[in-house]
Design a protein around this motif. Structure first.
Motif, PDB file in Angstrom:
ATOM      1  N   ALA A  71       0.849  -1.191   0.000  1.00 16.08           N
ATOM      2  CA  ALA A  71       0.000   0.000   0.000  1.00 16.08           C
ATOM      3  C   ALA A  71       0.882   1.237   0.000  1.00 16.08           C
ATOM      4  N   LYS A  72       0.359   2.328  -0.577  1.00 14.28           N
ATOM      5  CA  LYS A  72       1.112   3.583  -0.614  1.00 14.28           C
ATOM      6  C   LYS A  72       0.118   4.728  -0.503  1.00 14.28           C
ATOM      7  N   GLU A  73       0.363   5.681   0.422  1.00 11.17           N
ATOM      8  CA  GLU A  73      -0.565   6.802   0.531  1.00 11.17           C
ATOM      9  C   GLU A  73       0.187   8.083   0.904  1.00 11.17           C
ATOM     10  N   ILE A  74      -0.383   9.210   0.460  1.00  9.63           N
ATOM     11  CA  ILE A  74       0.159  10.536   0.792  1.00  9.63           C
ATOM     12  C   ILE A  74      -0.652  11.076   1.965  1.00  9.63           C
ATOM     13  N   ILE A  75       0.046  11.510   2.999  1.00  9.49           N
ATOM     14  CA  ILE A  75      -0.613  12.006   4.217  1.00  9.49           C
ATOM     15  C   ILE A  75      -0.185  13.456   4.438  1.00  9.49           C
ATOM     16  N   GLY A  76      -1.120  14.288   4.889  1.00 11.77           N
ATOM     17  CA  GLY A  76      -0.815  15.679   5.222  1.00 11.77           C
ATOM     18  C   GLY A  76      -0.733  16.574   3.996  1.00 11.77           C
ATOM     19  N   GLU A  77      -0.490  17.879   4.257  1.00 14.32           N
ATOM     20  CA  GLU A  77      -0.421  18.862   3.175  1.00 14.32           C
ATOM     21  C   GLU A  77       0.786  19.781   3.372  1.00 14.32           C
ATOM     22  N   LYS A  78       1.222  20.387   2.245  1.00 15.40           N
ATOM     23  CA  LYS A  78       2.336  21.354   2.205  1.00 15.40           C
ATOM     24  C   LYS A  78       3.570  20.807   2.932  1.00 15.40           C
ATOM     25  N   HIS A  79       4.104  21.596   3.929  1.00 12.23           N
ATOM     26  CA  HIS A  79       5.355  21.167   4.561  1.00 12.23           C
ATOM     27  C   HIS A  79       5.169  19.961   5.489  1.00 12.23           C
ATOM     28  N   LYS A  80       3.928  19.601   5.819  1.00  6.42           N
ATOM     29  CA  LYS A  80       3.681  18.420   6.661  1.00  6.42           C
ATOM     30  C   LYS A  80       3.389  17.176   5.817  1.00  6.42           C
ATOM     31  N   LYS A  81       3.485  17.333   4.505  1.00  2.00           N
ATOM     32  CA  LYS A  81       3.164  16.244   3.591  1.00  2.00           C
ATOM     33  C   LYS A  81       4.222  15.134   3.688  1.00  2.00           C
ATOM     34  N   VAL A  85       4.409   4.054   3.099  1.00  2.00           N
ATOM     35  CA  VAL A  85       4.327   2.808   2.326  1.00  2.00           C
ATOM     36  C   VAL A  85       4.232   1.630   3.287  1.00  2.00           C
ATOM     37  N   LYS A  86       3.289   0.727   3.025  1.00  3.39           N
ATOM     38  CA  LYS A  86       3.215  -0.540   3.762  1.00  3.39           C
ATOM     39  C   LYS A  86       4.111  -1.533   3.023  1.00  3.39           C
ATOM     40  N   LEU A  96       7.435   2.253   5.623  1.00  6.95           N
ATOM     41  CA  LEU A  96       8.525   3.064   5.072  1.00  6.95           C
ATOM     42  C   LEU A  96       7.985   4.480   4.931  1.00  6.95           C
ATOM     43  N   VAL A  97       8.738   5.467   5.398  1.00  4.53           N
ATOM     44  CA  VAL A  97       8.231   6.848   5.438  1.00  4.53           C
ATOM     45  C   VAL A  97       9.203   7.787   4.739  1.00  4.53           C
ATOM     46  N   TRP A  98       8.648   8.698   3.902  1.00  3.71           N
ATOM     47  CA  TRP A  98       9.447   9.740   3.260  1.00  3.71           C
ATOM     48  C   TRP A  98       8.852  11.112   3.561  1.00  3.71           C
TER      49      TRP A  98
END
Length: 701
Positions: A71-81, A85-86, A96-98
């Motif tokens: 799974a892959k998802e985008i969380i948050g907006e702008k500088h908190k984005k 990834v699962k 996994l976090v970027w």
């Protein structure tokens, strides 16, 4: 445009440009493709081990895991984005976090794709995650620099990292150079040497040092590059030695005359050791060959190097030549002058001293006597190399603690005679054999490895701060016997950064423990005027003071046979070589002497090893070997500026066998082909010709 594409400036490499090229030059000193290719990794991360997700724990430094992006998802907006990834294998799921490079992650890390994730595992809420992992497709892509199981890590700097030239960034640039230009790498060693030592080609070594296929290939590359590095140092040193013997004729000292015989039979107050006799014999043979002698005398503190030097200078006098001795400090120069002058009388040899403090009137007279040949032996400091100092017939130059002088300073003394004088250099800093071969490979080396008869080994004790009263009590006992004591501190005044017992505080403590007038104290440190320093030292030498409180200014050049105790405060702050030199200030008389190392209760592993070594042995060469392993060659000798020790690959503490192989190969080479005229040695001749031209150009410019 350039002799080879590898000579191309880095500014032309794709992904570099003017700003990055300037940064690479300033921060790493690299300007061309080839120089970057010679910027080797300093360590490797082992990528041979793969972990399952259920094997992870937070204490692991770096791990790699094979899994699928479920799974892959985008969380948050702008500088908190951020992108989450699962990542799943057959044993479980992790995250996994970027927080950066989100566009790259969106385009390249695909749902359902199988990857190798590499990074530091962190445990949060009973679940593991890796932030900003390195990601590779699984299975890995093959190629000249593919299948990396050993990940190279390069030296970089904060400034380079800000321009995206971290270890990974540098690796990418080197990867590009290898892909485009590896076939232009030229061999530097003759084929017969490669075959004899089973060395891989230079091209193969460079590929495998940057992108090793496995541990064996990496070891082959390291061995090849270490051998090459040490071989060319030895080639240069032994070539210089050979040139000097062909180019510089030396004065013949054929006569063992009245001066040396009178001194040996009637004046010398003790029997020479076998080691001293052996070294004097080596000097005699050197000075009868008709070529300039260049010999290094290594001897531990108190081994009797000065007597050997004096007898060599008398040998020069017997053959109609003058001699001089240069020391790095006025204290040491005066020490040598007094010990030589006290042994000789003016009838046997006229001895004089020249330092920065010699008055103008004294200098004028001394210059006249020197040119008239009325002075036989001149002792001094850097003042000896001044142009005004002219000898009538200088035949021998003795340089003490020679590593403290620059090459050009020493060369000025050599030019003070039409026929270059013989050179005898001395050091009381024991040098490991590997270091001597590299630093002084162009000199003949003599070792004085015996102490004079009757000298007792110094007893060394290590005490902690809580045992200070015991130390004071022992000092009182020794002073009651009529002995004297040194106490050495690393600082003069209290430092905010370092919590060390400093000299001023120590003196105050001393006065509490030894109420005056029972004991007199001399205080000596580097910030005192020279005259005050000499006055305080002389009071101690004359026995007017019982205790000398000092900084390391007394490391060399103080000889008080009555001093039997050396106390070194904050001993953990000193290097091994310095501790050994300080200890050598005692043990110069017939009485038993002692060295007390005072330290804090908590010690790091290196500090503990240094102090344990001092307690265990008095052997300076054994101490020097351990010092080399702890500190590296440049720190021991202060000779990074010489250029000899700028080693990229070799480690003199660990690569002794390779160094010996390299040196033996060069010795054999010059024995068979002194002028390197054989076609087999054309590569080496070209190398030396280029080096000679480069050195000449540097001198002109």
């Amino acid at each position: 445009m350039f002799a080879s594409n590898l000579d191309t400036p880095l500014v032309y490499l794709k992904g570099v440009g003017p700003k990055r090229a300037e940064l690479l030059q300033k921060e790493l000193g690299v300007t061309t493709y080839e120089q970057l290719l010679n910027h080797y990794p300093f360590r490797y991360i082992d990528r041979t081990r793969f972990y399952k997700i259920n094997e992870l724990h937070p204490d692991l430094p770096l791990v790699q895991v094979i899994g699928k992006v479920s799974a892959k998802e985008i969380i948050g907006e702008k500088h908190k984005k951020r992108i989450l990834v699962k990542f799943t294998d057959e044993t479980g799921t992790m995250e996994l976090v970027w927080f950066q490079s989100l566009k790259w992650v969106e385009e390249n890390i695909l749902r359902g794709g199988k990857y190798i994730a590499f990074g530091k595992p962190n445990l949060f809420n009973h679940s593991f995650s890796i932030s900003h992992p390195d990601m590779e497709l699984f299975p890995r892509q093959a190629g000249i620099t593919g299948n990396l199981t050993l990940q190279p890590i390069y030296n970089t700097t904060e400034k380079l990292k800000k321009s995206f030239l971290d270890s990974k960034g540098i690796q990418k640039l080197i990867h590009l150079i290898i892909e485009l230009h590896i076939n232009e790498v030229r061999e530097t060693l003759p084929k017969y040497i490669l075959e004899k030592y089973k060395l891989v080609s230079r091209k193969e070594a460079l590929i495998q040092i940057h992108f090793p296929r496995d541990t064996f290939k990496l070891q082959q590359a390291e061995r090849r590059l270490k051998f090459e590095e040490l071989f060319f140092i030895q080639l240069q040193l032994l070539h210089n030695k050979q040139l000097r013997s062909l180019k510089f004729k030396g004065a013949l000292f054929n006569e063992v005359g009245e001066k040396i015989n009178t001194f040996y039979n009637k004046i010398l107050p003790f029997e020479l050791t076998n080691a001293q006799k052996r070294v004097i014999k080596e000097i005699r043979l050197d000075t009868q060959r008709g070529v300039q002698m260049n010999r290094l005398i290594q001897g531990d503190v108190g081994s009797g190097k000065t007597v050997v030097a004096l007898m060599s200078m008398l040998l020069a006098n017997d053959n109609g030549y003058q001699a001089c001795m240069m020391a790095p400090t006025e204290i040491l120069a005066r020490q040598h002058y007094h010990s030589i002058a006290s042994l000789l009388n003016d009838d046997l040899a006229k001895v004089a001293i020249l330092t920065g403090n010699t008055t103008k009137k004294q200098r004028t007279l001394l210059h006249e006597q020197l040119e008239a040949g009325e002075i036989d032996i001149l002792v001094g400091t850097h003042a000896l190399i001044e142009d005004k100092v002219r000898f009538k017939n200088l035949g021998l130059v003795v340089i003490d603690e020679q590593h403290r002088f620059g090459v050009e300073q020493r060369a000025k003394l050599w030019r003070k005679n039409i026929v270059p004088p013989h050179i005898l250099v001395m050091t009381a800093t024991p040098i490991p054999r590997t270091l001597a071969m590299t630093l002084y490979g162009d000199l003949d080396v003599s070792v004085i490895d015996e102490l004079p008869v009757g000298r007792k080994p110094i007893e060394t004790k290590h005490l902690f701060e809580g045992q200070r009263l015991r130390m004071f009590g022992f000092m009182k006992q020794e002073i009651a016997k009529g002995r004297q004591v040194y106490i050495v501190y690393p600082l003069i005044k209290e430092s905010e950064k370092l919590d060390l017992l400093n000299l001023e505080e120590g003196v105050a403590q001393m006065r509490d423990q030894f109420p005056l007038p029972d004991y007199q104290i001399s205080i000596v440190h580097g910030q005192m005027p020279n005259a005050d320093k000499q006055y305080e030292m002389q009071r101690f030498i004359d026995g007017k003071t019982q205790i000398m409180v000092a900084t390391t200014v007394i490391e060399v050049g103080v000889n008080v046979p009555n001093a039997s105790v050396m106390v070194i405060e904050n001993a953990e702050r000193f290097g091994l070589s310095q501790l050994h030199q300080l200890r050598g200030r005692v043990g110069r008389g017939a009485e038993q002497s002692f060295c007390i190392l005072m330290s804090a209760a908590k010690l790091g592993p290196n500090s503990k090893l240094r102090l344990d070594t001092m307690v265990k042995t008095n052997n300076g060469f054994e101490i020097a070997e351990i010092d080399l392993q702890l500190r590296g060659p440049g720190d021991i000798t202060g000779t990074q500026q010489s250029g000899v020790l700028e080693l990229k690959m070799a480690n003199l503490a660990k690569d002794q066998i390779i160094l010996q192989e390299a040196r033996n190969t060069v010795i054999e080479l010059f024995e068979k082909d002194p002028m390197l005229s054989s076609p087999d040695n054309s590569l080496l001749k070209t190398y030396l010709d280029k080096r000679t031209r480069a050195i000449a150009f540097d001198k002109i410019s």
